[in-house]
Design a protein around this motif. Structure first.
Motif, PDB file in Angstrom:
ATOM      1  N   UNK A   1      -0.429  -1.204  17.609  1.00  0.00           N
ATOM      2  CA  UNK A   1       0.074  -2.376  16.903  1.00  0.00           C
ATOM      3  C   UNK A   1      -0.530  -1.945  15.236  1.00  0.00           C
ATOM      4  N   UNK A   2      -1.940  -1.383  15.443  1.00  0.00           N
ATOM      5  CA  UNK A   2      -2.347  -1.412  14.056  1.00  0.00           C
ATOM      6  C   UNK A   2      -1.876   0.263  13.358  1.00  0.00           C
ATOM      7  N   UNK A   3      -1.720   0.948  14.339  1.00  0.00           N
ATOM      8  CA  UNK A   3      -0.922   2.299  13.746  1.00  0.00           C
ATOM      9  C   UNK A   3       0.164   2.091  13.187  1.00  0.00           C
ATOM     10  N   UNK A   4       1.133   0.978  13.896  1.00  0.00           N
ATOM     11  CA  UNK A   4       2.452   0.734  13.083  1.00  0.00           C
ATOM     12  C   UNK A   4       2.193   0.419  11.693  1.00  0.00           C
ATOM     13  N   UNK A   5       0.759  -0.155  11.480  1.00  0.00           N
ATOM     14  CA  UNK A   5       0.673  -0.718  10.243  1.00  0.00           C
ATOM     15  C   UNK A   5       0.068   0.263   9.372  1.00  0.00           C
ATOM     16  N   UNK A   6       0.207   1.441   9.914  1.00  0.00           N
ATOM     17  CA  UNK A   6      -0.760   2.646   9.139  1.00  0.00           C
ATOM     18  C   UNK A   6      -2.032   2.794   9.213  1.00  0.00           C
ATOM     19  N   UNK A   7      -2.823   2.025  10.137  1.00  0.00           N
ATOM     20  CA  UNK A   7      -4.288   2.402  10.486  1.00  0.00           C
ATOM     21  C   UNK A   7      -4.603   3.343  11.188  1.00  0.00           C
ATOM     22  N   UNK A   8      -5.409   4.037  10.740  1.00  0.00           N
ATOM     23  CA  UNK A   8      -5.885   5.696  11.317  1.00  0.00           C
ATOM     24  C   UNK A   8      -6.811   5.223  12.517  1.00  0.00           C
TER      25      UNK A   8
ATOM     26  N   UNK B   1       0.750  -1.197  -0.011  1.00  0.00           N
ATOM     27  CA  UNK B   1       0.065   0.117   0.108  1.00  0.00           C
ATOM     28  C   UNK B   1       0.952   1.312  -0.080  1.00  0.00           C
ATOM     29  N   UNK B   2       0.238   2.577  -0.326  1.00  0.00           N
ATOM     30  CA  UNK B   2       1.117   3.447  -0.460  1.00  0.00           C
ATOM     31  C   UNK B   2       1.457   3.825   1.350  1.00  0.00           C
ATOM     32  N   UNK B   3       2.337   4.577   1.403  1.00  0.00           N
ATOM     33  CA  UNK B   3       2.974   4.662   2.724  1.00  0.00           C
ATOM     34  C   UNK B   3       2.102   5.564   3.484  1.00  0.00           C
ATOM     35  N   UNK B   4       1.499   6.498   3.083  1.00  0.00           N
ATOM     36  CA  UNK B   4       0.633   7.540   3.520  1.00  0.00           C
ATOM     37  C   UNK B   4      -0.176   7.031   4.525  1.00  0.00           C
ATOM     38  N   UNK B   5      -0.185   7.769   5.791  1.00  0.00           N
ATOM     39  CA  UNK B   5      -1.156   7.060   6.742  1.00  0.00           C
ATOM     40  C   UNK B   5      -1.388   8.269   7.753  1.00  0.00           C
ATOM     41  N   UNK B   6      -2.503   8.311   8.612  1.00  0.00           N
ATOM     42  CA  UNK B   6      -2.856   9.387   9.478  1.00  0.00           C
ATOM     43  C   UNK B   6      -2.794   8.750  10.905  1.00  0.00           C
ATOM     44  N   UNK B   7      -2.222   9.371  11.790  1.00  0.00           N
ATOM     45  CA  UNK B   7      -2.253   9.220  12.962  1.00  0.00           C
ATOM     46  C   UNK B   7      -3.432   9.364  13.823  1.00  0.00           C
TER      47      UNK B   7
ATOM     48  N   UNK C   1      -8.076  -1.291  -0.552  1.00  0.00           N
ATOM     49  CA  UNK C   1      -7.118  -0.835  -1.412  1.00  0.00           C
ATOM     50  C   UNK C   1      -7.265  -1.473  -2.977  1.00  0.00           C
ATOM     51  N   UNK C   2      -6.407  -1.271  -3.886  1.00  0.00           N
ATOM     52  CA  UNK C   2      -6.744  -2.129  -5.302  1.00  0.00           C
ATOM     53  C   UNK C   2      -6.483  -3.452  -5.146  1.00  0.00           C
ATOM     54  N   UNK C   3      -5.389  -4.060  -4.327  1.00  0.00           N
ATOM     55  CA  UNK C   3      -5.300  -5.303  -4.393  1.00  0.00           C
ATOM     56  C   UNK C   3      -5.070  -6.049  -3.202  1.00  0.00           C
TER      57      UNK C   3
ATOM     58  N   UNK D   1     -12.105   8.885   0.992  1.00  0.00           N
ATOM     59  CA  UNK D   1     -12.137   8.176  -0.251  1.00  0.00           C
ATOM     60  C   UNK D   1     -11.181   7.122  -0.205  1.00  0.00           C
ATOM     61  N   UNK D   2     -11.382   5.931  -0.655  1.00  0.00           N
ATOM     62  CA  UNK D   2     -10.325   4.974  -0.873  1.00  0.00           C
ATOM     63  C   UNK D   2      -9.206   5.283  -1.688  1.00  0.00           C
ATOM     64  N   UNK D   3      -7.913   4.736  -1.309  1.00  0.00           N
ATOM     65  CA  UNK D   3      -7.779   3.654  -0.316  1.00  0.00           C
ATOM     66  C   UNK D   3      -7.787   4.144   0.987  1.00  0.00           C
ATOM     67  N   UNK D   4      -7.863   3.253   2.097  1.00  0.00           N
ATOM     68  CA  UNK D   4      -7.820   3.587   3.458  1.00  0.00           C
ATOM     69  C   UNK D   4      -7.461   2.395   4.328  1.00  0.00           C
ATOM     70  N   UNK D   5      -7.234   2.800   5.480  1.00  0.00           N
ATOM     71  CA  UNK D   5      -6.916   1.847   6.461  1.00  0.00           C
ATOM     72  C   UNK D   5      -7.350   2.627   7.975  1.00  0.00           C
ATOM     73  N   UNK D   6      -8.301   1.891   8.440  1.00  0.00           N
ATOM     74  CA  UNK D   6      -8.997   2.574   9.790  1.00  0.00           C
ATOM     75  C   UNK D   6      -8.867   1.359  10.752  1.00  0.00           C
ATOM     76  N   UNK D   7      -8.748   1.699  12.124  1.00  0.00           N
ATOM     77  CA  UNK D   7      -9.320   0.861  13.425  1.00  0.00           C
ATOM     78  C   UNK D   7     -10.314   1.769  14.293  1.00  0.00           C
TER      79      UNK D   7
END
Lengths: 800, 337
Positions: free
Chosen positions: B118-125, A480-486, B214-216, B181-187
């Motif tokens: 833990x999930x923040x480390x993986x980029x989850x908001x 995935x792209x690196x961008x992420x929000x805290x 995400x796309x894939x 809007x996608x892509x997104x990662x949330x917890x």
């Protein structure tokens, strides 16, 4: 769903142990919650040795036996007077155990004789149909041992948790078929004799008037049947699955329901008016006395099976009392149907009835199973209920079911699973769930009629993954792209807040969001108080959790009580949680609040200071530390308007003129209502407002360089009237615009001799500092003299 | 000879210097030899009558002696002063200190923090949302229409106005997708409610929901993320297994078990002889859910997962009664410092 291994084995040859079968099912998505041994669940059914037999004259039909279970000797009464004799080893049920006939064994007494349990017949032990004879065990059996162990009888039942999408697994045959899918062990097909489908002309009429409610309605007539007790093997299988035997006809419908998953219903033919069977929606307010003894009123949304005059059955859910099969029934009509799952579910919920039948209809039965079920039941009725005649099968099926054609491109499987299952495996798996054709880009699948849960390509992908084995699919990390929000600023704020409170010694609690409306009443709130306008649950579990909290205070006080009665004499707690207020729409206003509570002792017993109770300055001090750390300026305005706080020891908290909370000591009268014999201080703050301010301050924050030049201080000590508040003096000092003044603080207050009554001695310290040089003594003295003079004048102070 | 006298003096000085033990001895020593009437001073006075050469020589010697002595005395003084401070201060060091007690965060708060990290480390908001929900967000948009038997899986508290207390954190999937809007990662951690109360069920409990679109992003990726999560929470050696399951809003669906932390898979009271403990439910986001938020399923796919916080805490700390979390017994809370 309970699956007896012995029954399952009739449809599929199990090549491994029951435990391994359970593992295969579980890993295939059919979770086995328990491996049960129903005989063991009955309790202590053991062998006992009869030592002596008495036949007292005052007991007519009973014999008293002295028996031993190898450890103890006790008496048992029995009606089998003629069968008991010393040295016989018989089956026996201890008190608290259950018999096969669902009877709970208890200690009984007749006249002066006591029976510590009961002797069992083979039937009561669930071993055979023999009801009259006692269960006599081999001479060499040791007393105390389980009768099932002695006789080598065991039944294993798998208790399955079937997910709601898999109605096809709510039967023994369905589970056998699933095992076949998962293992490829050979499935024994259902076979019926051809002649069973034929019969005499049906002596009545069947019509579906509500085709939205009923997709298929089949049935047949049986003449001159004998209603009686079912044969033992039927009774035992029902028992293994947790059902009670009733009579052979009802038992057969249940048996087929368990075996094939097709619900059936038997009507007493005599009671069907006009020999007409109609599937129609109920008339408004149409009533029916049902089998559970409750008369219910229907609406037009309910589906009923009716005759020419009346409703007979709430379709697919439960029959009526009148038209059911009884001891005197001679002819029956047997129904096998496929109802609209949505309609059944809605009716079942409206009337709050769930039955084995409605449960299956809701979860989709196999449209083709309608006829199998009817034939299987016919077979049994002919054999067991000795029907003399039977009619042809009537099958009203206006719009035969057809499964969807699902196109599944191979590339989609790979993209979805992130892994390429070998094509021949995919084809093999798809063939197990439907008619599968290869296409240019993948497959076209028409699922079997019992797999109505398969509708879209993703459903098929799950089948592929599941049958191939989730465990065999590799695990990878997403790209995935690196961008992420805290975390949001608000979460950070909440975290900061609780870290501060934690370091101040407070423990964070979590209390229920729903509270007892009475706990708000106890707070003595005024009628118009917004907090009494709470949101009520429509279906609370208990009245003490029946409304959504509008304040954290009740929960905190409850927590204080809980701890107080467990010898906790010092408590510092806080909670951060939502409170709920109604709005004009469905959603609520859910502001985040902070509540804090102090109870009892401010310190613990120790060697260096005296024990003391918390007081209002502790509460104020903690809140001041909190706000100071957040850099937010809060006004503590005496006195709070909260009716549950002692006015003289309370504040309302203001932020820029807006009330954001309160703090103070709870009135003793209120604590009394909670039986709390200690002091309690509470505070509550609306964090939404606080957060807004915090966010603004965070943005504007600049850091000053620490001062370069030294400060100097001067004290004013004087005697003033007791009523004068220090705050008034400090406020007055502010108006004086004193040069170089850095801070002012009251550092000493003294009352008592030699200070006259009604007066107090105070010391106020003034710190002075210039930014660009060291101040000269004379300069400061001049300033301070003027200040002191003003204070002395203003407050009529006297020198000490 | 005066020089012999000086030699004698030197000997006397150094031998008595060695005997100095405390500050008063040191002071009398200083007076005796270096005071105005001290021996060295007296000798220096004697020198003025001597011939120049000798005066120079002996004078130098005496001054050197004086300097050295002064230096040694300074050292000695420091040595004694240091020693003085090591003497018994009359304190009872067996007494406890004046300690301050630090509070604790609720164990559930701690677990939520840990999981979010833990999930923040993986980029989850980390996001949060309302606890009072509508049927639409809690059920319908998640592909659970009102006639669906899956509603039986979650006994729901309704409010008198027809709204409900969310039965899971899954409505946050819908809210988050609509807001972004996608892509997104949330917890999304938070409180959830079900009409159920016994030692294993609380009418209020906590869940955390995760969603990645995400796309894939694939089923294999879901497995990878969940394994990472399990190892972070329960330790590197944790064994996991994935079972097919069913949730209306995911397809394929799965449940993840970890090897029982108590019996290590041999079977015990906690895992009910199975050797495995169910930890979470997850799956690939169902196309109907994407339809509800207008995401194009030709482009976007994703996974979602949800787990009970109390369950994790109970397994991690061997707690067998869920109600303890909401009684807030101070001693219980303090055991999680």
């Amino acid at each position: 769903m309970k699956i007896p291994i012995s029954w399952l084995s009739e449809f599929i040859e199990l090549k491994v142990s029951p435990e391994e079968v359970a593992e295969i099912l579980t890993m295939g998505g059919v979770e086995v919650e328990n491996i049960e041994r129903p005989y063991e669940n009955l309790g202590e059914l053991i062998a006992v040795k009869i030592l002596e037999v008495y036949k007292p004259e005052d007991l007519k039909d009973l014999a008293v036996c002295k028996v031993t279970d190898g450890k103890e000797t006790f008496t048992v009464l029995t009606t089998a007077k003629e069968q008991v004799k010393p040295n016989l080893i018989v089956g026996f049920a201890k008190p608290e155990s259950l018999t096969f006939g669902f009877e709970k064994v208890e200690i009984k007494s007749v006249k002066n004789y006591k029976s510590y349990g009961m002797f069992l017949s083979s039937y009561e032990a669930g071993i055979s149909e023999e009801k009259e004879k006692l269960l006599i065990l081999p001479e060499n059996s040791s007393p105390g041992e389980s009768i099932y162990k002695i006789l080598g009888i065991s039944e294993i039942v798998l208790d399955l948790a079937i997910t709601p999408n898999r109605g096809d697994l709510l039967s023994i045959f369905g589970v056998a078929r699933e095992l076949h899918t998962l293992t490829s062990w050979e499935l024994k097909p259902l076979n019926f004799e051809k002649s069973l489908s034929l019969g005499e002309k049906f002596p009545g009429k069947i019509e579906i008037l509500d085709p939205d409610g009923c997709f298929r309605y089949a049935g047949r007539f049986f003449g001159k049947i004998k209603v009686k007790e079912s044969p033992f093997y039927i009774q035992k299988r029902l028992w293994l699955c947790g059902l009670r035997p009733i009579n052979n006809i009802v038992d057969i419908t249940n048996y087929v329901l368990l075996e094939l998953g097709q619900p059936l219903h038997a009507f007493d033919w005599r009671k069907i008016e006009g020999k007409t069977i109609l599937v129609r929606s109920a008339y408004p307010k149409e009533r029916l006395l049902m089998l559970d003894g409750i008369e219910r009123e229907f609406t037009e949304e309910d589906l009923v099976i009716a005759d020419a005059k009346k409703a007979m059955v709430l379709a697919g859910i439960m029959g009526g009392e009148e038209t059911g099969v009884s001891e005197t029934t001679e002819d029956i009509f047997l129904e096998s149907a496929w109802f609209n799952p949505k309609r059944i579910r809605k009716s079942s919920q409206r009337h709050k009835i769930t039955t084995e039948s409605s449960y299956r209809f809701e979860r989709n039965i196999d449209p083709e199973g309608v006829i199998w079920g009817l034939l299987r039941a016919s077979e049994l009725i002919l054999k067991i209920a000795e029907a003399q005649t039977y009619s042809e099968v009537i099958d009203v099926y206006p719009k035969p079911f057809s499964s969807p054609k699902i196109n599944l491109p191979t590339q989609k499987i790979v993209k979805y699973l992130g892994f390429s299952v070998p094509s021949e495996e995919v084809e093999k798996i798809l063939n197990k769930v439907g008619e599968t054709k290869k296409t240019d880009h993948g497959f076209q699948v028409v699922p079997f009629s019992y797999r109505q849960d398969l509708k879209i390509p993703e459903d098929l992908i799950e089948e592929i993954a599941r049958i191939y084995g989730y465990e065999r699919i590799p695990s990878t990390f997403p790209e995935s792209i690196l961008y992420c929000k805290g975390p949001s600023k608000k979460l950070e704020f909440e975290r900061k807040l609780r870290d501060i409170l934690k370091s101040l010694g407070f423990s964070k609690v979590i209390t229920y969001s729903f509270i007892d409306p009475k706990s708000l009443e106890k707070l003595n709130l005024r009628k118009e108080d917004r907090r009494l306008n709470f949101i009520e649950l429509a279906n609370p579990l208990t009245s003490i959790q029946s409304v959504m909290r509008t304040s954290l205070i009740p929960g905190l006080i409850e927590t204080a009580c809980f701890n107080f009665f467990r010898e906790i004499n010092s408590l510092k707690i806080f909670e951060i949680g939502k409170v709920f207020f109604p709005t004009n729409n469905l959603l609520a206003d859910e502001p985040l609040y902070l509540g804090i509570l102090l109870m009892g002792n401010a310190n613990k017993e120790n060697w260096y200071e005296n024990l003391r109770k918390f007081d209002i300055y502790d509460l104020k001090g903690y809140l001041e530390s909190l706000f100071k750390t957040l850099r937010i300026n809060i006004d503590f305005k005496p006195y709070s308007s909260e009716p549950f706080l002692k006015k003289g020891a309370s504040f309302d908290l203001y932020l820029n003129g807006e009330k954001i909370g309160f703090a103070g000591e709870i009135k003793s009268l209120i604590l009394k209502e909670f039986d709390l014999k200690t002091c309690v201080f509470v505070g509550e703050i609306n964090l939404e407002i606080l957060f807004e301010k915090f966010e603004r301050i965070e943005k504007e924050l600049t850091i000053k360089r620490p001062p370069k030049y030294p400060s100097t201080f001067r004290d004013v000590t004087c005697i003033i009237k007791k009523e004068i508040k220090i705050g008034e003096i400090l406020d007055f000092v502010k108006t004086l615009s004193i040069p170089y003044l850095e801070k002012v603080k009251c550092i000493k207050i003294y009352e008592g001799p030699p200070i006259p009554e009604g007066e107090k001695s105070i010391t106020i310290r003034f710190w002075y500092r210039a930014e660009d040089r060291t101040l000269k003594d004379e300069e400061v003295n001049d300033i301070q003299d003027a200040v002191a003079k003003s204070i002395f004048n203003k407050f009529s102070a006297k020198p000490r | 000879m005066i020089s012999d006298e000086i030699e004698k003096l030197k000997k006397e000085i150094w031998s008595s210097f060695e005997k100095i033990e405390d500050l008063s001895q040191l002071e009398s020593f200083r007076i005796k030899y270096l005071g105005k009437k001290g021996k060295i001073t007296s000798f220096l006075k004697l020198l003025k009558d001597l011939p120049l050469e000798e005066k120079k020589l002996l004078g130098k010697e005496l001054n050197e002696l004086k300097d050295e002595l002064e230096e040694r005395l300074r050292e000695k003084e420091r040595e004694i002063l240091f020693k003085e401070e090591d003497k018994d201060l009359g304190l009872d060091l067996t007494l406890p200190g004046r300690s301050l007690s630090i509070g604790t965060l609720h164990p559930l708060t701690q677990i939520i923090d840990e999981l979010c990290q833990i999930f923040s480390r993986l980029g989850f908001e980390v996001v949060t949302g309302p606890e009072i929900e509508t049927e639409y967000y809690n059920f319908t948009a998640l592909n659970i229409p009102d006639w669906h038997p899956a509603r039986d899986m979650q006994a729901t508290f309704y409010l008198k106005n027809g709204a409900l207390l969310r039965t899971h954190t899954s409505p946050m999937q819908i809210r988050a997708m609509l807001e972004r809007k996608p892509p997104l990662r949330i917890v999304a951690p938070g409180k959830v409610y079900r009409c159920d109360a016994d030692i294993r069920h609380s009418p209020m409990f906590h869940q955390i929901e995760g969603l990645m679109v995400d796309r894939n992003v694939s089923f294999s990726d879901l497995k990878g993320v969940l394994i990472y999560f399990a190892k972070e929470v329960f330790g590197e050696k944790t064994k996991v297994r994935f079972r097919p399951s069913y949730f209306p809003f995911t397809e394929p669906s799965l449940e993840m078990d970890i090897e029982c932390v108590i019996c290590k898979g041999r079977g015990c009271r906690v895992c009910g002889s199975a050797g495995w403990l169910e930890i979470l439910g997850a799956g690939m986001v169902h196309p109907e859910v994407f339809k509800a938020v207008n995401y194009d399923t030709e482009i976007w796919q994703g996974f979602a997962f949800g787990l009970g916080i109390e369950r994790i805490a109970m397994i991690k700390y061997g707690i067998d009664d869920i109600r303890m979390f909401f009684e807030n017994h101070l001693l219980f809370l303090q055991s999680f410092k």
